[in-house]
Structures are given as C-alpha cells and as structure tokens.
Design an enzyme around this catalytic site. Structure first.
Site, short mmCIF file in Angstrom:
data_model
loop_
_atom_site.label_atom_id
_atom_site.label_comp_id
_atom_site.label_asym_id
_atom_site.label_seq_id
_atom_site.Cartn_x
_atom_site.Cartn_y
_atom_site.Cartn_z
N CYS A 1 8.93 6.39 13.95
CA CYS A 1 10.03 5.44 14.22
C CYS A 1 10.68 4.90 12.95
O CYS A 1 11.85 5.20 12.69
CB CYS A 1 9.51 4.30 15.07
SG CYS A 1 8.80 4.87 16.62
N GLY B 1 0.84 -1.19 0.00
CA GLY B 1 0.00 0.00 0.00
C GLY B 1 0.87 1.24 0.00
O GLY B 1 1.94 1.27 -0.62
C1 UGA Z 1 7.29 0.40 14.99
C2 UGA Z 1 7.67 -1.06 15.29
O1 UGA Z 1 6.67 -1.93 14.75
C3 UGA Z 1 7.76 -1.28 16.80
O2 UGA Z 1 8.18 -2.61 17.08
C4 UGA Z 1 8.80 -0.29 17.36
O3 UGA Z 1 8.92 -0.42 18.77
C5 UGA Z 1 8.35 1.13 17.04
O4 UGA Z 1 8.24 1.28 15.61
C6 UGA Z 1 9.39 2.07 17.59
O5 UGA Z 1 10.50 2.06 17.09
O6 UGA Z 1 9.13 2.71 18.60
P1 UGA Z 1 4.99 1.77 15.02
O7 UGA Z 1 5.77 2.94 14.53
O8 UGA Z 1 4.01 1.95 16.11
O9 UGA Z 1 5.99 0.61 15.52
O10 UGA Z 1 4.21 1.23 13.76
P2 UGA Z 1 4.08 -0.12 12.93
O11 UGA Z 1 2.91 -0.88 13.38
O12 UGA Z 1 5.38 -0.82 12.85
O13 UGA Z 1 3.76 0.49 11.49
C7 UGA Z 1 4.69 1.33 10.84
C8 UGA Z 1 4.18 1.74 9.48
O14 UGA Z 1 4.24 0.65 8.58
C9 UGA Z 1 2.76 2.26 9.43
O15 UGA Z 1 2.73 3.42 8.64
C10 UGA Z 1 2.00 1.13 8.77
O16 UGA Z 1 0.88 1.58 8.06
C11 UGA Z 1 3.06 0.56 7.84
N1 UGA Z 1 2.82 -0.85 7.47
C12 UGA Z 1 2.85 -1.82 8.41
C13 UGA Z 1 2.62 -1.18 6.14
O17 UGA Z 1 2.61 -0.31 5.25
N2 UGA Z 1 2.42 -2.49 5.80
C14 UGA Z 1 2.43 -3.48 6.72
O18 UGA Z 1 2.25 -4.66 6.34
C15 UGA Z 1 2.64 -3.14 8.06
#
Ligand code: UGA
Length: 435
Positions: free
Chosen positions: A262, A255
């Site tokens: 982070c 997407g």
């Molecule tokens: C991320 C990590 O997942 C955590 O383990 C880490 O502790 C944190 O950063 C940090 O460094 O503090 P977070 O930023 O809350 O956590 O978000 P995520 O759930 O990892 O998602 C990050 C981004 O990736 C979002 O924009 C989400 O939409 C995107 N994403 C996620 C995708 O585009 N595709 C996916 O399959 C999964």
C-alpha cells in the site's frame, strides 16, 4: 441485504468474512479459481490472525460463500468492489484495469436500486468516471465511494471497529446511504464517526492518510540520518518528541522504512495523479519521502558491510525477518526481502528466515537460502541482521546465539533490540540512527 464482494484479495476476503460475521449474507467473487477454492475450504490465502476463525464461522453458518461466477451478483443488492490497484509496470501511476474489468462485468447483472460500494484505493476522479458508467447502464443504481483503512495484521479488528467511515456520494444518494448505514449499523451505533462527502474527497482521504503515514516514517528516518552524522540516538529522539501530543509517538519508529502493498505504491500513484491534475508541485515532497525510505535499505547494507570488515564477498549472513512488517506473510515491496536479495547480489551468502514469510519470499527470490528456524539461520554467520521486528526476534537470547555464530555481529534494522543487553554479551551491535 445480500452482499457481493468483488475481489477476494486481502481487502475483499477480510471484508466479506467480516460482513458475514455481522450477520449479512455475503458472496465473495474473484476471477482466481485457486483463491476461491482455498477460501471456500476455509483457508485464507494469506496470514491474518482471526481470519481462520471468521472464515470458519461464516462458512459454517452458510452466510458466507465464494464463487468465480459473477452472475451470482444478480442475487445481491449491494456490491463492494475490492479488487487491487497495483502500480503500473515502469510507471508511478495506479493500474485500474482490475477495477474497470470488475465493474464492466458487474454492470451486466446490476438491477434498479442496487448499490455499488467502491473500496479499492483509486486515483482521485475515478469514482466520478465509474459512476457515469453505472448511470449509463443502470440509471437506478448508485455508487458510494467508501475507502478502507485496514492494516494488515489487524485487518479483522480494523474492519469490525473502524476509526471512521467515509462515504463519497453524488447528490440524490440518500437511500443508498441509509442502506450502507444499515450494513455498518454495529459500528455506527458505537459512535464511529461517519464523514459524508463527495467522491473526490473520499478518494483523497485514503491516499492522503497513507501519504501522511509514509511522511511520518520518512521524517523520523531523515532524523536517523542526522543522528548517524552527529552521534545522537533516534529512538530516544522519537520518544522525546512523541510525548508532544501534537506529534505523537505512533509511526515514529526509525529503521528500514516502509514497504508493503500500500504505502509505497499509493504515494507514487498520488504523485502521478497530482501531476495529471497540474498539481505536481504540491506533492514533490513525496518524492523525497520515497528517496529517504529507499536510502535506509542502502544504509542497512552498508552497516552489514562495515561489520563484516569492509566486504560482503564470501560472508555468511543470517537474515531474520522477510515480511514487510511483523504478523504478516506479505513480502510485497518488503524492505527486509529487498535487503536480503541485495546482500546476496553483492557477494554474501544469505540464509534467511521468517516465522511466516519464507514461502512467499522463496517464490520471489529462489536464489536465497531459506530456513524455518533462527538456529539454522545464524549457525556460522559472520553477521546477523534483524530486518522485521517479530516478537520472537526481540526475545532472542544474545548469550545463546553467541555460541552459534562465527562472529558476534548484529545489525538491528528495526531498532527493536536492546543494545545494552547485546553488547553485554560481547556482540558488536549496529543500528540505524543509533550510536
Ligand atoms: C497501511 C495503512 O497503515 C493502513 O491504514 C491502510 O489501510 C493500508 O496501508 C492500505 O492502504 O491498505 P499496512 O500496509 O498494513 O497499512 O501497513 P502499516 O502498518 O501502515 O506499515 C507500513 C510499513 O511501514 C511497514 O513496512 C512498517 O514496517 C513501516 N513502519 C511503520 C515503519 O517503518 N515505522 C513505523 O513507525 C511504522
């Protein structure tokens, strides 16, 4: 144990509330008086499910307090450092000013036997330097580097039930390790793996984990580009490869790509640090990970232009979703907000909505028009863009919306909608990496 948590942003506020929930006496310290006032009144300065209840519980029990006065740390024995390490302006590296300032301030109150626990995400080598600062000022205090892996939206659950605990230490830290084990006793008793290692490894675990997650997302988004060129469907591709347990389906949602406070800044800081260490070649692939991620935003804007008949000028576009991911009000480096702003800059008139992130978005891009409701956003729209996969957008009724828009064009920036359902109601459905 009386605990101080220095820095009451996302990480620190959640950590403080969770530690109080576990029965510890906790004081949260932050230089931002507004934040402290809000937390002391039981209001989290960000949206995080479970935080209001946890804050109320901690404040009511008097186990949790907040202050701007660092002198309070003199009454505590364990000090968690949880301040931010943002990207430096105009550079890839991490800005360590807040970590250094927090430690310098704390040093004035450290006592023999105190433990400083570093939780902020820092470039490898930082803990060694901070440990030397502590030893110079208070030889009987110990630093442990204990990175945090919480996800926004699941921050409380991740803090209370972590996948793993990582302690980076120097030799001779056995007593401090025992004390930290006591603090995390509940998780350790449940069998949570605990990795005891050196400072450098502990620091690297954190950035390596985020770099891997970013790479996984960019991998599937690169596949989406190939799917676009070949007429294949990236969602089915992800399902099919995800059944291989060595690959796994998690973090393979193609997407608009990753954003937030982070992943983007961590991979850039990691590249910058590797360069300083003379290991830049090892991480040049992360530059590509970053580029693939950014190209998805450009492609989404192209899709909007295509469904609008080749130009965005004067078109009314409904943007649904502004947060960097659902269940969050965080718009730091949000792909959705960045696309909304670009659409406006390229001549469209954008009406944007989000269940939680309107206020934060309006602070960053006041020139966009915002509305709290989907209905208001989509009225007379030439195109509807779903840019954050909130459940309420997944549940939208194509037939109900059909009667409100000027033209039934929908761009699914998160591959979260059912194309068959939308097409059956006469919508032109376009998505990233799907035919
Ligand atoms: C991320 C990590 O997942 C955590 O383990 C880490 O502790 C944190 O950063 C940090 O460094 O503090 P977070 O930023 O809350 O956590 O978000 P995520 O759930 O990892 O998602 C990050 C981004 O990736 C979002 O924009 C989400 O939409 C995107 N994403 C996620 C995708 O585009 N595709 C996916 O399959 C999964």
């Amino acid at each position: 144990m009386r605990i101080s948590v220095i820095g009451c942003g996302y990480l620190g506020a959640v950590h403080a509330a969770c530690m109080a929930h576990l029965g510890h006496e906790v004081v949260g310290v932050d230089v931002n008086a507004g934040k402290i006032e809000s937390l002391s009144a039981g209001l989290a300065p960000f949206f995080e499910p479970d935080m209001p209840a946890l804050l109320a519980e901690g404040l009511d029990s008097s186990r949790l307090t907040f202050t701007t006065d660092m002198a309070i740390t003199a009454t505590c024995n364990v000090h968690f450092i949880a301040v931010g390490t943002p990207q430096k302006k105009g550079e890839n590296g991490a800005d360590l000013r807040f970590v250094e300032a927090a430690l310098e301030d704390l040093l004035r109150y450290l006592k023999p036997g105190d433990i400083v626990v570093g939780k902020s995400t820092v470039p490898v080598g930082t803990a060694e330097r901070l440990s030397a600062m502590i030893r110079t000022n208070m030889p009987d205090a110990t630093l442990i580097w204990n990175p945090e892996f919480l996800r926004e939206g699941f921050a409380v659950a991740d803090t209370l039930n972590p996948d793993r605990l990582v302690y980076g230490t120097r030799t001779g830290s056995e007593t401090a390790v025992e004390i930290l084990d006591g603090i995390y006793g509940a998780a350790l008793e449940r069998g949570t793996p605990r990795i005891l290692t050196d400072f450098a490894t502990a620091e690297l675990v954190k950035v390596a984990a985020n770099a891997f997650l970013a790479t996984k997302i960019s991998f599937i988004n690169a596949m989406a580009e190939v799917c676009e060129a070949s007429g294949a469907d990236v969602s089915q591709l992800a399902d099919a490869i995800g059944y291989d347990p060595r690959i796994g389906r998690k973090f393979l949602n193609a997407g608009l790509g990753f954003g937030g406070g982070c992943l983007p800044k961590d991979i850039r800081a990691f590249m910058a640090r590797a360069g300083e260490l003379g290991a830049d070649q090892a991480l040049t692939f992360l530059r590509e990970v970053d580029s693939i991620n950014m190209r998805r935003r450009a492609r989404t804007i192209d899709l909007a232009r295509e469904v609008c008949g080749g130009t965005l000028l004067g078109k009314r576009i409904a943007v649904l979703g502004l947060a960097f991911k659902p269940n969050s009000d965080d718009v730091r480096d949000s792909p959705a907000l960045s696309v909304a702003a670009q659409l406006q800059l390229q001549g469209a008139s954008v009406v944007a909505s989000d269940p939680k992130a309107v206020a934060n978005s309006a602070k960053r891009f006041p020139e966009l028009e915002f509305t709290e409701t989907v209905i208001e956003a989509v009225k007379r729209a030439d195109a509807v863009m779903v840019l954050t996969e909130w459940q309420e957008y997944i549940d939208l009724s194509p037939s109900e919306l059909r009667g409100l828009v000027a033209s039934p064009n929908i761009v699914d920036g998160r591959n979260c909608l059912d194309p068959t359902k939308w097409r059956a109601e006469g919508w032109i459905y376009r998505a990233l990496g799907r035919p």
